[in-house]
Design a protein around this motif. Sequence first.
Motif, PDB file in Angstrom:
ATOM      1  N   CYS A   1       0.967  -1.195  -0.079  1.00  0.00           N
ATOM      2  CA  CYS A   1      -0.263   0.124   0.001  1.00  0.00           C
ATOM      3  C   CYS A   1       0.733   1.269   0.184  1.00  0.00           C
ATOM      4  O   CYS A   1       0.664   2.382  -0.641  1.00  0.00           O
ATOM      5  N   TRP A   2       2.172   1.049   0.814  1.00  0.00           N
ATOM      6  CA  TRP A   2       2.453   2.431   1.079  1.00  0.00           C
ATOM      7  C   TRP A   2       3.707   2.418  -0.381  1.00  0.00           C
ATOM      8  O   TRP A   2       3.831   3.439  -0.764  1.00  0.00           O
ATOM      9  N   LYS A   3       4.562   1.263  -1.081  1.00  0.00           N
ATOM     10  CA  LYS A   3       4.592   1.412  -1.983  1.00  0.00           C
ATOM     11  C   LYS A   3       4.345   1.650  -3.654  1.00  0.00           C
ATOM     12  O   LYS A   3       4.631   1.991  -4.134  1.00  0.00           O
ATOM     13  N   LEU A   4       2.993   1.462  -2.786  1.00  0.00           N
ATOM     14  CA  LEU A   4       1.595   2.086  -4.839  1.00  0.00           C
ATOM     15  C   LEU A   4       1.620   3.529  -4.417  1.00  0.00           C
ATOM     16  O   LEU A   4       1.776   3.895  -5.331  1.00  0.00           O
ATOM     17  N   LEU A   5       1.175   3.833  -3.504  1.00  0.00           N
ATOM     18  CA  LEU A   5       1.184   5.257  -2.655  1.00  0.00           C
ATOM     19  C   LEU A   5       2.405   6.292  -3.567  1.00  0.00           C
ATOM     20  O   LEU A   5       1.763   7.401  -3.775  1.00  0.00           O
ATOM     21  N   ILE A   6       3.243   5.590  -2.608  1.00  0.00           N
ATOM     22  CA  ILE A   6       4.616   7.508  -2.645  1.00  0.00           C
ATOM     23  C   ILE A   6       4.440   7.785  -4.465  1.00  0.00           C
ATOM     24  O   ILE A   6       4.557   8.570  -5.184  1.00  0.00           O
ATOM     25  N   PRO A   7       4.853   6.704  -5.107  1.00  0.00           N
ATOM     26  CA  PRO A   7       4.859   6.341  -6.557  1.00  0.00           C
ATOM     27  C   PRO A   7       3.705   7.462  -7.180  1.00  0.00           C
ATOM     28  O   PRO A   7       3.677   8.027  -8.428  1.00  0.00           O
ATOM     29  N   ALA A   8       2.721   6.873  -6.346  1.00  0.00           N
ATOM     30  CA  ALA A   8       1.240   7.730  -7.330  1.00  0.00           C
ATOM     31  C   ALA A   8       1.192   9.146  -7.429  1.00  0.00           C
ATOM     32  O   ALA A   8       1.098   9.996  -8.261  1.00  0.00           O
ATOM     33  N   VAL A   9       1.796   8.910  -5.967  1.00  0.00           N
ATOM     34  CA  VAL A   9       1.801  10.600  -5.326  1.00  0.00           C
ATOM     35  C   VAL A   9       2.869  11.868  -6.171  1.00  0.00           C
ATOM     36  O   VAL A   9       2.519  12.819  -6.438  1.00  0.00           O
ATOM     37  N   THR A  10       3.984  10.979  -6.093  1.00  0.00           N
ATOM     38  CA  THR A  10       4.745  11.564  -7.074  1.00  0.00           C
ATOM     39  C   THR A  10       4.808  12.300  -8.833  1.00  0.00           C
ATOM     40  O   THR A  10       5.043  12.925  -8.859  1.00  0.00           O
ATOM     41  N   VAL A  11       3.853  11.173  -8.504  1.00  0.00           N
ATOM     42  CA  VAL A  11       3.623  11.247 -10.463  1.00  0.00           C
ATOM     43  C   VAL A  11       2.630  12.733 -10.214  1.00  0.00           C
ATOM     44  O   VAL A  11       3.083  13.699 -10.748  1.00  0.00           O
TER      45      VAL A  11
END
Length: 566
Positions: free
Chosen positions: A178-188
């Motif tokens: 959940c964390w590993k998906l959230l951070i790249p998505a927020v970065t984009v």
Amino acid sequence: MAELAQPLVGTPEPAARKLRRDIGLLGLLFASLGSIIGAGWLFGALYASSLAGPAAVISWVLGGGVVMLLALTHAELGGMYPVAGGSARFPRYAFGNLIGFTSGWIAFLGAVTVGPIMVEAMLLYSSNYISSLTTVSGGRPVLTVQGYFVAGALLLVFCTINVIGVRWLADINLVAVCWKLLIPAVTVVALIATSAHTANFTAHGGFMPFGWKGVFLALSSGGVIFAGLGFEQAVQLGGETRNPRRNIPFAIIGGMSVAIVLYIALQVAFILALDPSELSKGWGAVTFSGNGHLFGPFAALATALGLGWLAVLLYTDAVVSPGGTGLIYTGASARLTFALGRNGFIPSAFARLTPRGTPFFAIAFSFICGLVILLPFPGWQQLVGFISAAAVAVYAMAPLALGALRRQDPTRPRPFKLPAASFLAPGAFVAASEILLFTGWAVMWKLIVAILIGFALLALSAATDSTARNLSLDWRSAVWLWPYLLGMGAISYLSSFDTNTPSSIPLLGLHGPRNELTFGWDILVVAVFSLVIYALAIRSRLPAHRALEYIGDPTVEEPEGVDARP
């Protein structure tokens, strides 16, 4: 249950012990997705664009398509045969013990190195705050004594979680993913909203400044293909999921679909967020100041754009992401060892299960291997990188196994059935072979040497263990293996790929790559050669009755006579 009833396998655990099917649909999906998305995304966009320019977007689309095709072959096989350590077992079902051992050995080498690499990555990133964890030796970071003990403790935590049970593994991984998906998505979203230099897509040489060769090089040297590796963890854990015939295909296809979309979005965001001044020397010379060399270009971009909060999240993710990936791969390497033990290639102790239904000896062996790999041997990171690249060779086995098993076991239920398999299976094998070509001569000769080492260990096991001594290697069905490996080695040696990294084998007087098969011709030769090998492999497959003996009942993971209904 013919496979498990054979003398070569034995009955290593008590009848009451079996792999527990404790992973649900979401847990298996996150195991696959968590292995695909590691720390590599922090650097992948930079490396790919340095080789292909803005056309790196095409590299991600092509690479995602190729890996998805390979994933689809695994999805059909995983749904048909829900066994632990499937990468080591599907090829055995189709081609016998020698091919089964070869694929299992290479898969194990690739998986067992990932946990230690990820632990070292965690400590490398953490050394930004705790400098005593690493030091520089010979121009490269290595662990200090303190760092080594911390790394060993982290590996022990990974192994302990795996020993406690696969449900713990799945639950902890779910939070990490959940964390590993959230951070790249927020970065984009944050980068595109803050900075969108659309002119970067045509600046400094146009959209494709390095041509199609740059696009293909980015697939391998740029890390595009390897960013997509990991979907097979749903297969390795297939013997421990509820309703595996539904869950395994869903986890493989779902994990790859989410990852492909995310990686393409990250590449687009990276290109848009670059300040035009950073491209003044061209796409091959983009550099970042500050912590960009350590935490990746996205952290540097966030800092430059005044997004300090995003930079902090990225620094944190640089520790969390490799930790989650290392946790899953520690379990995967143990399941591969378990599978090799089940198949009789290594001592049966590795196939024993604890009362909790976990392969304790296999997990302990992964821990010991991890401690050895963590030792600061000169150049070990480079060697491990090449061995990890050999995962593609294991992937190449799946389309071959699929093509053979369609003929050997045609009536078995297929929850997911690859459409147009007569075209897509050989196409997937050709695609995997092309990826091996793109990785270059330096990878190919080390891959062949790694396989030779595995054969030496198998011979040693046969000389010292009566079980292995009586093992039939099914030579006739493996007749295609050596022509394929040696042929790929020869083509790679003569090819135009990775000419900037010359590599030699002094004992044989080979210094390559030679660039005698110029760009385009080498790709064509590999395609034709792979189709010939595919036809030879299918023709030399095991007789159907022999394949069915090896398959037995894939829903049962213990000796004959034990009720293993999920």
